[in-house]
Every structure is written in C-alpha cells, then in structure tokens.
Write a protein that holds these residues in place. Structure first.
Motif, PDB file in Angstrom:
ATOM      1  N   ASN A  56      -2.281   2.675  -5.685  1.00  0.00           N
ATOM      2  CA  ASN A  56      -3.184   2.053  -4.888  1.00  0.00           C
ATOM      3  C   ASN A  56      -3.527   2.952  -3.516  1.00  0.00           C
ATOM      4  O   ASN A  56      -2.915   2.579  -2.675  1.00  0.00           O
ATOM      5  N   PRO A  57      -3.978   4.142  -3.568  1.00  0.00           N
ATOM      6  CA  PRO A  57      -3.938   4.892  -2.205  1.00  0.00           C
ATOM      7  C   PRO A  57      -4.652   4.044  -1.129  1.00  0.00           C
ATOM      8  O   PRO A  57      -4.523   4.296  -0.114  1.00  0.00           O
ATOM      9  N   ASP A  58      -5.797   3.188  -1.561  1.00  0.00           N
ATOM     10  CA  ASP A  58      -6.120   2.491  -0.279  1.00  0.00           C
ATOM     11  C   ASP A  58      -5.549   1.638   0.436  1.00  0.00           C
ATOM     12  O   ASP A  58      -5.152   1.434   1.567  1.00  0.00           O
ATOM     13  N   LYS A  59      -4.285   1.037  -0.069  1.00  0.00           N
ATOM     14  CA  LYS A  59      -3.218   0.222   0.261  1.00  0.00           C
ATOM     15  C   LYS A  59      -2.272   0.940   0.964  1.00  0.00           C
ATOM     16  O   LYS A  59      -1.915   0.469   2.141  1.00  0.00           O
ATOM     17  N   ALA A  60      -2.039   2.190   0.804  1.00  0.00           N
ATOM     18  CA  ALA A  60      -1.287   3.407   1.808  1.00  0.00           C
ATOM     19  C   ALA A  60      -2.000   3.527   3.036  1.00  0.00           C
ATOM     20  O   ALA A  60      -1.432   3.444   4.094  1.00  0.00           O
ATOM     21  N   LEU A  61      -3.428   3.703   2.842  1.00  0.00           N
ATOM     22  CA  LEU A  61      -3.912   4.199   4.078  1.00  0.00           C
ATOM     23  C   LEU A  61      -4.103   2.900   4.932  1.00  0.00           C
ATOM     24  O   LEU A  61      -3.940   2.851   6.190  1.00  0.00           O
ATOM     25  N   LEU A  62      -4.294   1.670   4.554  1.00  0.00           N
ATOM     26  CA  LEU A  62      -4.271   0.407   5.128  1.00  0.00           C
ATOM     27  C   LEU A  62      -2.851   0.284   5.810  1.00  0.00           C
ATOM     28  O   LEU A  62      -2.903  -0.204   6.936  1.00  0.00           O
ATOM     29  N   ALA A  63      -1.875   0.379   5.095  1.00  0.00           N
ATOM     30  CA  ALA A  63      -0.548   0.597   5.701  1.00  0.00           C
ATOM     31  C   ALA A  63      -0.374   1.469   7.021  1.00  0.00           C
ATOM     32  O   ALA A  63       0.811   1.044   7.845  1.00  0.00           O
ATOM     33  N   CYS A  64      -0.822   2.443   6.904  1.00  0.00           N
ATOM     34  CA  CYS A  64      -0.735   3.451   7.953  1.00  0.00           C
ATOM     35  C   CYS A  64      -1.577   2.637   9.418  1.00  0.00           C
ATOM     36  O   CYS A  64      -1.148   3.502  10.483  1.00  0.00           O
TER      37      CYS A  64
END
Length: 219
Positions: free
Chosen positions: A106-114
C-alpha cells in the motif's frame, strides 16, 4: 516469509547504491532528512556530505541496517508504518523513497503516513521504476513475455508497477501536489528512437527506466 527471507537472495550491490542522480532534486538548505529504505546508508551519507544535514533512515533488512548505523545519524531497523514511536516527535525537510514505493503493498498509506512527518515546506522525493520503459514494452509486444528479474524495473520483489501518469496519480490521490517529475538514467535504444519518431515523438517516457517525483503538501 518475512522481509529478511524474501530479500536475502539479493546481491550485496543491491544495498550499496549512493544514488548520486537524486541530488539535483534535493532542495538546498535542508536540515533534516528521512531516507525510507535507506539500505546501508550510502545515499544518506551522500546527503550529509553534500548538505550537512541530519539523516535518519528506516531499513527492514537487518544486515543493511547495522551497516547504515556507521553512515547516518539514526537507523530504525523495521518496516515503515504509520505508527512508529521512534518518529513520533520528528519532522523532516525531505523524505526519500529511492525505489521503495513499488515494493509496498500500500504505497498510498506510506505517503499518507509521511504527512505528519514533514515540516510545513517539506518535500517527498521518490525514485520509481517505469513499467513503460522500452525494453519492458518490447518484451510484451515482440516476445509476449513478462519476465521477472533479480533487480531493475522487473525486480521480482516489486508488488506495484507504475507509469509516469500513474505515479502522478498516486501522489495526487494521496493529497500531495507534484511539483516536478523527471526521467533519470536515460537509455538510448535505436529501435525506441524509430518507434518514437513513427508515433510523432509522443513516447519520450519509454526512454527512462525510472522517474523522480518531487511532491509537497498543498498550502
């Protein structure tokens, strides 16, 4: 299968790249950086040498994380998630994903976490493989094959595949504004040039195995 088992077959060189081609995309004056998937810390060391900044890294491979401790300020030996106590009080001017997002479910979740880790004017800088690279397209069209390899665009550990267009969409749908996207490590295949000419010079993206995305949160 855990991370170390899955990536244990990788050649040592896989973790040693300094990624000098990323430097032109780094804003001058950064004071702090987070390198997600920092490997042995070669790129982080380059950041410290070039910008004099503090560099933290997250690296799930235990052997690489141990070596990275000799090269950057702080190393977290773990997978990056949206709930990391070690990062709870930290903010960064730049967060890097050097060929990492494609390895995530889930790369989108990683970006949101940033988002909670970025300073107000902070940026995310990500190098992402391009599935529309000419050799990959040629393999599909001419050889009717989708063949995984040990490294590169067709790395067998990639979970996601991106084109230039879908890279932009990933960031925009995650709430970021893409300020720059540019191909790197340009290749020069003679048949690509002919194909691009036939198609009225509309296929320039096929000449790059990777693109670098620079993105920030909207003001």
């Amino acid at each position: 299968m855990d991370y170390n088992d899955q990536y244990g077959h990788k050649d040592k060189m896989y973790y040693l790249h300094r990624r000098t081609e990323i430097l032109p995309f780094v804003p001058h004056g950064i004071k702090s950086a987070l390198d997600i998937g920092c490997a042995t810390g070669g790129f982080g060391a380059l950041l410290k040498e070039t910008f004099g900044c503090e560099v933290w890294g997250v690296e799930p491979d235990t052997v690489s994380a141990t070596e990275a401790q000799n090269n950057i300020d702080v190393v977290i030996n773990d997978l990056f998630t949206d709930n990391m106590p070690q990062l709870a009080a930290k903010k960064f001017d730049a967060i890097f994903f050097n060929d990492v997002l494609e390895h995530l479910q889930n790369p989108d979740k990683a970006l949101l976490a940033c988002k909670k880790l970025l300073n107000p004017n902070g940026v995310i800088i990500a190098s992402i493989p391009n599935i529309r690279w000419y050799p990959v397209v040629l393999s599909l069209l001419r050889y009717k094959d989708f063949k995984y390899e040990d490294a590169g665009v067709m790395d067998r550990t990639h979970l996601r595949f991106f084109t230039k267009k879908s890279m932009i969409r990933l960031f925009e749908e995650s709430g970021y504004s893409v300020t720059k996207i540019q191909g790197i490590n340009k290749s020069n295949y003679k048949y690509y040039k002919l194909l691009n000419f036939i198609l009225f010079n509309t296929q320039q993206d096929m000449n790059y195995p990777q693109f670098v995305v620079v993105a920030k949160q909207p003001a």
